[in-house]
Design a protein around this motif. Structure first.
Motif: not given
Length: 205
Positions: A83, A97, A104, A120, A122-123, A125, A127-130, A200
């Protein structure tokens, strides 16, 4: 008699091309900045990733776009979440949050036929989700990849073919998955329309 020209269409294509070139430049600048901050030469990054020095140089100058596999290899070699490669100067979010759709960050990987939007806030963290949009015949790359952590996803529309340890699974809207990142994987779009899914990446802590 001359054929009429679609001026608006031609202008739209030119604007899209300009946006893509600007996106490639930002990505290249980000890769170069992170590599330099690690005190790593292009040759060293190439050795760690298996990518050629010429390819990395082209990426850093915004002359080409990487595959998802290449991005993953570079992020691992430089020790940063993937990320972090989305933007050299991340926009300030109104909330730490929440990510609004208009905020995006995204990568349009034209050579792979993949649009990757970061969801996400945060870059850095766990967990990253896209949201991934994969064009017909688009793919994550030509080779299987592995890494630490887990992958999970949910198909929103279209068809996605997920390859896990050489076995293909064709997924349709509503289908979901979860697998360890140490399992060799890749994905592509075998359909005739774009496929969209939520993806994820969960890193080991």
């Amino acid at each position: 008699m001359t054929e009429p020209t679609d001026v608006a269409g031609t202008q739209a294509v030119a604007e899209d091309d300009a946006d893509l070139r600007a996106s490639d430049r930002r990505l290249g600048e980000c890769i170069r900045a992170i590599r330099s901050s690690r005190g790593m030469s292009i040759q060293e990054l190439g050795r760690r990733t298996g990518l050629s020095s010429a390819m990395i140089s082209q990426l850093e100058r915004g002359l080409t776009t990487p595959s998802i596999r290449s991005l993953r290899l570079m992020s691992q070699a430089m020790g940063v979440p993937i990320a972090r490669l989305f933007d050299s100067e991340p926009a300030l979010l109104a909330s730490p949050y929440i990510v609004r759709k208009a905020e995006r960050p995204f990568l349009r990987l034209t050579s792979s036929g993949v649009l990757k939007e970061l969801l996400s806030p945060r870059r850095d963290g766990v967990v990253e989700h896209y949201e991934l949009t994969i064009s017909p015949d688009g793919a994550s790359g030509s080779d299987f990849v592995t890494h630490e952590g887990h992958k999970a996803g949910y198909v929103l529309s279209g068809r996605i073919r997920l390859w896990l340890d050489q076995l293909p699974y064709v997924l349709e809207p509503g289908d979901s998955f979860l697998f360890p990142g140490t399992l060799p994987y890749m994905f592509d779009n075998p359909g005739k329309e774009p496929g969209r899914l939520i993806w994820f990446s969960v890193r080991e802590t």
